[in-house]
Design an enzyme around this catalytic site. Structure first.
Site, PDB file in Angstrom:
ATOM      1  CG  ASP A  14      -1.763  -1.164   1.445  1.00 47.62           C
ATOM      2  OD1 ASP A  14      -2.112  -1.811   0.441  1.00 47.62           O
ATOM      3  OD2 ASP A  14      -2.128  -1.452   2.604  1.00 47.62           O
ATOM      4  CD  GLU A 221      -8.942  -2.438  -1.161  1.00 48.55           C
ATOM      5  OE1 GLU A 221      -9.418  -2.420  -0.015  1.00 48.55           O
ATOM      6  OE2 GLU A 221      -8.258  -3.399  -1.586  1.00 48.55           O
TER       7      GLU A 221
HETATM    8  O1  FUB Z   1      -3.480  -3.228   3.562  1.00 51.03           O
HETATM    9  C1  FUB Z   1      -4.813  -3.422   3.911  1.00 51.03           C
HETATM   10  C2  FUB Z   1      -5.715  -3.044   2.794  1.00 51.03           C
HETATM   11  O2  FUB Z   1      -5.458  -3.861   1.670  1.00 51.03           O
HETATM   12  C3  FUB Z   1      -5.544  -1.645   2.251  1.00 51.03           C
HETATM   13  O3  FUB Z   1      -6.044  -0.647   3.068  1.00 51.03           O
HETATM   14  C4  FUB Z   1      -6.236  -1.818   0.961  1.00 51.03           C
HETATM   15  O4  FUB Z   1      -6.055  -0.759   0.056  1.00 51.03           O
HETATM   16  C5  FUB Z   1      -5.658  -3.132   0.482  1.00 51.03           C
HETATM   17  O5  FUB Z   1      -4.427  -2.964  -0.160  1.00 51.03           O
END
Ligand code: FUB
Length: 319
Positions: A14, A221
Protein backbone atom coordinates in the site's frame (compact mmCIF):
# COMPACT_ATOMS: atom_id res chain seq x y z
CA UNK A 1 13.34 0.34 -16.15
CA UNK A 2 12.08 -3.14 -15.23
CA UNK A 3 9.84 -3.54 -12.19
CA UNK A 4 11.91 -4.07 -9.05
CA UNK A 5 11.24 -4.93 -5.41
CA UNK A 6 12.29 -2.15 -3.07
CA UNK A 7 12.36 -3.78 0.37
CA UNK A 8 13.38 -7.41 -0.25
CA UNK A 9 13.94 -8.25 3.43
CA UNK A 10 10.48 -7.33 4.78
CA UNK A 11 6.82 -7.22 3.74
CA UNK A 12 5.61 -3.74 2.81
CA UNK A 13 2.43 -2.84 0.88
CA UNK A 14 0.00 0.00 0.00
CA UNK A 15 2.66 2.61 -0.81
CA UNK A 16 2.06 6.34 -0.52
CA UNK A 17 4.92 8.27 -2.13
CA UNK A 18 5.95 11.94 -2.11
CA UNK A 19 8.97 14.07 -2.85
CA UNK A 20 9.99 16.19 0.15
CA UNK A 21 13.16 18.33 0.19
CA UNK A 22 14.42 16.70 -3.03
CA UNK A 23 14.14 13.11 -1.75
CA UNK A 24 11.49 10.53 -2.43
CA UNK A 25 9.72 9.21 0.67
CA UNK A 26 7.69 6.01 0.77
CA UNK A 27 5.02 5.39 3.41
CA UNK A 28 3.84 1.77 3.15
CA UNK A 29 1.73 -0.54 5.30
CA UNK A 30 3.91 -3.04 7.18
CA UNK A 31 2.56 -6.54 6.65
CA UNK A 32 3.26 -9.29 9.14
CA UNK A 33 2.30 -12.88 9.88
CA UNK A 34 -0.35 -12.60 12.58
CA UNK A 35 -1.77 -16.11 12.33
CA UNK A 36 -5.29 -14.70 11.79
CA UNK A 37 -7.14 -16.76 9.14
CA UNK A 38 -7.93 -15.04 5.83
CA UNK A 39 -11.50 -13.73 5.42
CA UNK A 40 -13.45 -11.17 3.34
CA UNK A 41 -13.31 -8.75 6.26
CA UNK A 42 -9.53 -8.50 5.91
CA UNK A 43 -8.89 -9.53 9.53
CA UNK A 44 -5.65 -11.17 8.38
CA UNK A 45 -4.25 -7.71 7.54
CA UNK A 46 -3.40 -7.10 11.17
CA UNK A 47 -0.60 -4.56 10.89
CA UNK A 48 0.85 -2.90 13.97
CA UNK A 49 3.33 -0.25 12.86
CA UNK A 50 4.67 1.86 10.02
CA UNK A 51 8.20 2.27 8.68
CA UNK A 52 9.27 5.15 6.42
CA UNK A 53 11.69 4.69 3.52
CA UNK A 54 13.56 7.30 1.50
CA UNK A 55 15.67 7.28 -1.62
CA UNK A 56 17.34 9.60 -4.04
CA UNK A 57 18.01 6.74 -6.48
CA UNK A 58 14.80 4.96 -7.46
CA UNK A 59 16.36 3.57 -10.63
CA UNK A 60 18.88 1.49 -8.67
CA UNK A 61 16.53 0.84 -5.76
CA UNK A 62 18.93 2.24 -3.16
CA UNK A 63 16.71 2.86 -0.18
CA UNK A 64 17.03 3.91 3.48
CA UNK A 65 14.75 2.39 6.12
CA UNK A 66 14.04 4.99 8.83
CA UNK A 67 12.63 2.33 11.13
CA UNK A 68 9.36 2.29 13.06
CA UNK A 69 7.81 5.78 12.98
CA UNK A 70 4.40 5.04 14.52
CA UNK A 71 3.27 2.04 16.56
CA UNK A 72 -0.30 1.01 17.33
CA UNK A 73 0.57 0.75 21.04
CA UNK A 74 1.24 4.51 21.10
CA UNK A 75 -2.13 5.49 19.60
CA UNK A 76 -4.52 6.30 22.48
CA UNK A 77 -7.74 5.37 20.64
CA UNK A 78 -6.37 2.21 18.99
CA UNK A 79 -8.23 -1.01 18.49
CA UNK A 80 -6.45 -2.92 15.72
CA UNK A 81 -5.23 -2.94 12.10
CA UNK A 82 -3.08 -0.09 10.80
CA UNK A 83 -3.82 0.01 7.08
CA UNK A 84 -2.70 2.25 4.23
CA UNK A 85 -1.49 5.73 5.32
CA UNK A 86 -0.38 8.94 3.62
CA UNK A 87 1.75 11.95 4.60
CA UNK A 88 1.48 15.59 3.56
CA UNK A 89 3.62 18.64 4.40
CA UNK A 90 2.12 21.94 5.49
CA UNK A 91 4.03 24.93 6.90
CA UNK A 92 7.08 22.80 7.71
CA UNK A 93 5.16 20.08 9.57
CA UNK A 94 4.43 16.58 8.29
CA UNK A 95 0.99 15.11 8.88
CA UNK A 96 0.48 11.37 8.65
CA UNK A 97 -3.12 10.23 8.08
CA UNK A 98 -3.79 6.60 8.93
CA UNK A 99 -6.83 4.28 9.13
CA UNK A 100 -7.19 2.18 12.25
CA UNK A 101 -10.06 0.36 13.90
CA UNK A 102 -11.10 2.00 17.15
CA UNK A 103 -11.99 0.09 20.30
CA UNK A 104 -15.46 -0.66 18.81
CA UNK A 105 -13.88 -2.20 15.69
CA UNK A 106 -14.92 0.75 13.51
CA UNK A 107 -12.34 2.14 11.08
CA UNK A 108 -11.55 5.83 11.72
CA UNK A 109 -8.82 8.03 10.29
CA UNK A 110 -6.21 9.39 12.67
CA UNK A 111 -3.50 12.04 12.41
CA UNK A 112 0.08 11.91 13.67
CA UNK A 113 2.54 14.79 13.37
CA UNK A 114 6.28 15.14 12.85
CA UNK A 115 8.79 17.90 12.14
CA UNK A 116 10.52 15.65 9.60
CA UNK A 117 9.28 13.59 6.65
CA UNK A 118 10.99 10.51 8.09
CA UNK A 119 9.18 10.86 11.42
CA UNK A 120 8.74 9.69 14.12
CA UNK A 121 5.08 10.73 14.08
CA UNK A 122 3.22 11.63 17.28
CA UNK A 123 -0.46 10.64 17.20
CA UNK A 124 -3.35 12.87 18.27
CA UNK A 125 -5.51 11.75 21.20
CA UNK A 126 -8.56 11.03 19.02
CA UNK A 127 -9.33 10.20 15.39
CA UNK A 128 -10.61 12.92 13.05
CA UNK A 129 -14.19 13.77 14.00
CA UNK A 130 -16.61 12.42 11.41
CA UNK A 131 -14.00 10.17 9.77
CA UNK A 132 -14.74 6.63 8.67
CA UNK A 133 -13.43 3.82 6.43
CA UNK A 134 -9.85 3.43 5.13
CA UNK A 135 -7.12 4.35 2.65
CA UNK A 136 -6.63 8.11 3.11
CA UNK A 137 -4.51 9.94 0.55
CA UNK A 138 -3.97 13.68 0.51
CA UNK A 139 -3.57 16.21 -2.29
CA UNK A 140 -1.84 19.46 -1.36
CA UNK A 141 -2.54 22.34 -3.68
CA UNK A 142 -1.86 26.05 -3.21
CA UNK A 143 -2.04 25.71 0.57
CA UNK A 144 -5.29 23.70 0.53
CA UNK A 145 -5.31 19.98 1.33
CA UNK A 146 -7.91 17.47 0.18
CA UNK A 147 -8.23 13.98 1.59
CA UNK A 148 -9.60 11.09 -0.48
CA UNK A 149 -10.62 7.99 1.41
CA UNK A 150 -12.79 4.88 1.49
CA UNK A 151 -12.78 1.16 0.82
CA UNK A 152 -15.39 -1.58 0.48
CA UNK A 153 -15.82 -4.89 2.33
CA UNK A 154 -13.29 -4.88 5.22
CA UNK A 155 -12.87 -1.14 4.63
CA UNK A 156 -16.49 -0.66 5.83
CA UNK A 157 -17.52 1.99 3.26
CA UNK A 158 -20.76 0.10 2.53
CA UNK A 159 -21.87 0.89 6.07
CA UNK A 160 -22.25 4.63 5.28
CA UNK A 161 -24.51 6.83 3.18
CA UNK A 162 -24.28 10.63 3.10
CA UNK A 163 -21.58 10.40 5.81
CA UNK A 164 -23.99 8.75 8.27
CA UNK A 165 -23.55 5.22 9.61
CA UNK A 166 -26.29 2.80 8.49
CA UNK A 167 -27.87 0.16 10.72
CA UNK A 168 -26.03 -2.42 8.64
CA UNK A 169 -24.05 -2.64 5.40
CA UNK A 170 -26.00 -1.93 2.18
CA UNK A 171 -24.69 -2.55 -1.33
CA UNK A 172 -26.47 -0.94 -4.30
CA UNK A 173 -28.19 -3.05 -6.96
CA UNK A 174 -25.96 -3.83 -9.92
CA UNK A 175 -27.56 -1.14 -12.13
CA UNK A 176 -27.37 1.57 -9.44
CA UNK A 177 -24.44 4.00 -9.10
CA UNK A 178 -21.39 2.44 -7.44
CA UNK A 179 -20.42 3.34 -3.88
CA UNK A 180 -17.92 6.17 -4.37
CA UNK A 181 -14.66 7.08 -2.70
CA UNK A 182 -14.92 10.35 -0.73
CA UNK A 183 -13.05 13.65 -0.92
CA UNK A 184 -12.94 16.28 1.81
CA UNK A 185 -11.04 19.53 2.32
CA UNK A 186 -8.95 19.55 5.51
CA UNK A 187 -9.07 22.37 8.05
CA UNK A 188 -6.26 24.95 8.25
CA UNK A 189 -4.75 23.15 11.27
CA UNK A 190 -4.90 19.82 9.36
CA UNK A 191 -6.61 18.06 12.25
CA UNK A 192 -10.25 18.17 11.13
CA UNK A 193 -12.51 17.97 8.12
CA UNK A 194 -13.31 21.50 6.96
CA UNK A 195 -16.56 20.34 5.32
CA UNK A 196 -18.74 17.28 4.84
CA UNK A 197 -16.98 14.62 2.72
CA UNK A 198 -18.28 14.54 -0.86
CA UNK A 199 -18.62 11.57 -3.24
CA UNK A 200 -15.91 11.10 -5.88
CA UNK A 201 -18.06 10.42 -8.92
CA UNK A 202 -16.53 8.39 -11.75
CA UNK A 203 -18.35 8.73 -15.08
CA UNK A 204 -18.12 6.61 -18.17
CA UNK A 205 -17.34 8.23 -21.56
CA UNK A 206 -21.09 8.97 -21.99
CA UNK A 207 -21.22 10.94 -18.75
CA UNK A 208 -23.06 8.23 -16.79
CA UNK A 209 -21.85 7.27 -13.30
CA UNK A 210 -20.22 3.83 -13.17
CA UNK A 211 -22.58 1.29 -11.66
CA UNK A 212 -22.06 -1.09 -8.76
CA UNK A 213 -22.30 -4.06 -11.14
CA UNK A 214 -19.49 -2.69 -13.30
CA UNK A 215 -16.92 -4.48 -11.18
CA UNK A 216 -14.09 -4.20 -13.74
CA UNK A 217 -14.23 -0.39 -13.55
CA UNK A 218 -15.96 0.80 -10.37
CA UNK A 219 -14.10 2.04 -7.28
CA UNK A 220 -13.33 -0.43 -4.49
CA UNK A 221 -10.35 0.98 -2.48
CA UNK A 222 -6.83 2.50 -2.74
CA UNK A 223 -7.60 6.10 -3.75
CA UNK A 224 -4.60 8.00 -5.10
CA UNK A 225 -4.55 11.42 -6.74
CA UNK A 226 -1.86 13.10 -8.80
CA UNK A 227 -1.77 15.86 -11.38
CA UNK A 228 -0.26 15.77 -14.86
CA UNK A 229 -0.36 18.58 -17.41
CA UNK A 230 -3.14 20.41 -15.57
CA UNK A 231 -5.41 17.36 -15.17
CA UNK A 232 -6.28 15.49 -11.98
CA UNK A 233 -5.69 11.74 -12.18
CA UNK A 234 -7.71 9.72 -9.66
CA UNK A 235 -6.44 6.13 -9.51
CA UNK A 236 -7.86 3.26 -7.48
CA UNK A 237 -8.25 -0.49 -7.14
CA UNK A 238 -11.30 -2.43 -8.30
CA UNK A 239 -10.77 -4.82 -5.37
CA UNK A 240 -12.43 -8.13 -6.11
CA UNK A 241 -11.56 -7.82 -9.83
CA UNK A 242 -7.97 -6.93 -8.92
CA UNK A 243 -7.30 -4.09 -11.37
CA UNK A 244 -5.67 -0.70 -10.91
CA UNK A 245 -7.63 1.86 -12.93
CA UNK A 246 -7.67 5.62 -13.38
CA UNK A 247 -10.07 8.42 -14.20
CA UNK A 248 -9.30 12.06 -14.97
CA UNK A 249 -10.96 15.34 -14.01
CA UNK A 250 -10.53 19.10 -14.04
CA UNK A 251 -10.56 19.83 -10.32
CA UNK A 252 -9.95 18.01 -7.01
CA UNK A 253 -13.64 17.30 -6.44
CA UNK A 254 -14.26 15.73 -9.85
CA UNK A 255 -16.31 14.37 -11.45
CA UNK A 256 -13.71 12.11 -13.01
CA UNK A 257 -14.06 10.29 -16.30
CA UNK A 258 -12.93 6.67 -16.45
CA UNK A 259 -9.89 6.25 -18.71
CA UNK A 260 -8.59 2.72 -18.35
CA UNK A 261 -6.48 0.12 -16.59
CA UNK A 262 -3.01 0.98 -15.26
CA UNK A 263 -2.01 -2.46 -14.00
CA UNK A 264 -3.46 -5.91 -14.57
CA UNK A 265 -3.99 -8.27 -11.62
CA UNK A 266 -0.86 -9.11 -9.66
CA UNK A 267 -0.13 -12.27 -7.66
CA UNK A 268 -2.16 -11.78 -4.47
CA UNK A 269 -5.68 -10.50 -3.74
CA UNK A 270 -5.14 -6.80 -3.14
CA UNK A 271 -3.60 -4.27 -5.49
CA UNK A 272 -2.74 -0.75 -4.37
CA UNK A 273 -0.70 2.05 -5.94
CA UNK A 274 0.98 5.42 -5.68
CA UNK A 275 2.08 7.45 -8.68
CA UNK A 276 4.83 10.05 -8.40
CA UNK A 277 7.33 11.99 -10.49
CA UNK A 278 10.97 11.99 -9.45
CA UNK A 279 13.96 13.40 -11.33
CA UNK A 280 11.95 13.81 -14.54
CA UNK A 281 10.46 10.28 -14.64
CA UNK A 282 7.11 8.96 -13.50
CA UNK A 283 6.81 5.83 -11.39
CA UNK A 284 4.07 3.42 -10.34
CA UNK A 285 4.65 2.06 -6.84
CA UNK A 286 2.58 -0.98 -5.92
CA UNK A 287 2.84 -4.41 -4.32
CA UNK A 288 2.44 -8.09 -5.07
CA UNK A 289 2.75 -11.41 -3.24
CA UNK A 290 5.34 -13.17 -5.41
CA UNK A 291 8.14 -13.18 -2.79
CA UNK A 292 5.83 -14.68 -0.12
CA UNK A 293 4.74 -17.42 -2.52
CA UNK A 294 1.24 -15.95 -2.97
CA UNK A 295 0.43 -15.47 0.72
CA UNK A 296 -2.10 -12.68 0.23
CA UNK A 297 -1.39 -10.81 3.47
CA UNK A 298 2.41 -10.79 3.02
CA UNK A 299 2.96 -8.27 0.25
CA UNK A 300 6.16 -6.84 -1.22
CA UNK A 301 6.75 -3.29 -2.38
CA UNK A 302 7.51 -2.75 -6.07
CA UNK A 303 8.27 0.10 -8.42
CA UNK A 304 8.08 0.33 -12.20
CA UNK A 305 8.32 3.27 -14.59
CA UNK A 306 5.00 4.76 -15.67
CA UNK A 307 4.71 6.14 -19.19
CA UNK A 308 2.14 8.57 -20.61
CA UNK A 309 1.02 8.63 -24.22
CA UNK A 310 1.13 12.04 -25.98
CA UNK A 311 -2.63 12.48 -25.28
CA UNK A 312 -2.05 12.12 -21.52
CA UNK A 313 -3.37 8.57 -21.27
CA UNK A 314 -1.31 6.11 -19.22
CA UNK A 315 0.32 3.11 -20.91
CA UNK A 316 -0.85 -0.05 -19.20
CA UNK A 317 1.92 -1.61 -17.11
CA UNK A 318 2.48 -5.25 -17.99
CA UNK A 319 4.28 -7.72 -15.79
O1 FUB B 1 -3.48 -3.23 3.56
C1 FUB B 1 -4.81 -3.42 3.91
C2 FUB B 1 -5.72 -3.04 2.79
O2 FUB B 1 -5.46 -3.86 1.67
C3 FUB B 1 -5.54 -1.65 2.25
O3 FUB B 1 -6.04 -0.65 3.07
C4 FUB B 1 -6.24 -1.82 0.96
O4 FUB B 1 -6.06 -0.76 0.06
C5 FUB B 1 -5.66 -3.13 0.48
O5 FUB B 1 -4.43 -2.96 -0.16
Amino acid sequence: MKARYLVPNDYMADPAVHVFNGKLYIYPSHDRESGIPENDNGDHFDMKDYHVFSTDDVENGIITDHGVVLDVKDIPWAGRQLWDCDVVCKDGKYYMYFPLKDKNDIFRIGVAISDKPEGPFIPQENPIKGSYSIDPCVLSENGACYMYFGGLWGGQLQRYRNNKALESAVFPADDEPAIPSRVVKLSENMLEFAEEPRPVIILDKDGKPLTHGDSQRRFFEASWIHTYKGKYYFSYSTGDTHLLCYATGDNPYGPFTYQGVILEPVVGWTTHQAIAEFKGKWYLFHHDCVPSGGTTWLRSLKVVELVYNPDGSIKIVTH
